[in-house]
Design an enzyme around this catalytic site. Sequence first.
Site, PDB file in Angstrom:
ATOM      1  CB  SER A 100       0.713  -4.732   7.323  1.00 39.42           C
ATOM      2  OG  SER A 100       1.930  -4.713   7.278  1.00 39.42           O
ATOM      3  CG  ASP A 149       1.348   1.580  11.480  1.00 40.78           C
ATOM      4  OD1 ASP A 149       2.689   1.102  11.450  1.00 40.78           O
ATOM      5  OD2 ASP A 149       0.493   1.167  10.939  1.00 40.78           O
ATOM      6  CG  HIS A 154       2.168  -2.585  12.083  1.00 40.23           C
ATOM      7  ND1 HIS A 154       1.676  -1.780  10.658  1.00 40.23           N
ATOM      8  CD2 HIS A 154       2.483  -3.632  11.490  1.00 40.23           C
ATOM      9  CE1 HIS A 154       1.828  -2.474   9.706  1.00 40.23           C
ATOM     10  NE2 HIS A 154       2.166  -3.552  10.110  1.00 40.23           N
TER      11      HIS A 154
END
Length: 317
Positions: free
Chosen positions: A111, A265, A293
């Site tokens: 991320s 995601d 995610h």
Amino acid sequence: MNLDFYPSIEPFKTYMLDVDETHSIYVEECGNPNGEPIVFLHGGPGAGCGKKARRFFDPEYYHIILFDQRGCGRSKPFLSIKNNTIFHLVEDMEKIRKHIGIEKWLLFGGSFGSTLALTYTFHYPEKVKKLFLQGICLSNKSDLLWFFQNGLSEIYPDEFKKFKDFIPPEEQNNLLEAYYKRIHQNKDEVLMKKACKIWSDYELRVMESEMSPINSEIMPHDLSLALIETHYFYNKMHWNDDNYILNNLYKIENIPCSIAHGRLDFNCRLYSAFELVKYLKDFELVIVEGAGHSPFTEKMSKVLIKFLEEYKEKNER
């Protein structure tokens, strides 16, 4: 090949590293102090590191370095956005590398951690052996509109409605700006904390297809995530280039990179990973079917651990 999380371990060293006149960064070292150095870069920005992050790595092979980024976790001062940009974080990483005495290291980030890993590598390509990335986040205008305005709203309309309805109708055409004002530009601490909680809950609820449990109380994590993310995102990552990541990839096109991205995601779109690898020459991209995610779900963690085990086996020979 072990593809499960390694057992829980404790650091062999923890300390606070002063990085400027304001900030002191919490750092921990785990595993083998003489092993292959690898640094875990957490997401957010503002999320901080948890104990489970240590468990991706074989502690007998890897020298595992984790740190809480400026303003969050155990770093001090908590919630400070003074001198807090991605470029400051890059220099913090470099100070950590030099403090430990590492010549070159591996970077592991998901991320926003992927954004930070890439940005650091643009600045210090000669110090990076390989990148292990998950949930590619380009952090550009398109990403922010998708997450905070139009896009994710069509996949999680119920959760998005809670996020949007906190803001008066006349400000709902720019929710990022509206939350920024409530978190950074008002003197009502109760309102500020409530805005942080709603922001944080929204992120957590859309992270996986199965709803994550939400704590009803306002936790320190809620405050740091919302405050630091709005500081970064509203200010366009403090970049002068909306496509900063893609436009700088030519600098690192030959550095090996293993990437895992969940098909489901919705926080960071799979599209971003495909855009990224257009500019890389030595890469592996694995689409993880049924994964969202979080790096900690079984499907995603097995792929990430497989990357690390393959690296280990290749370099042990």
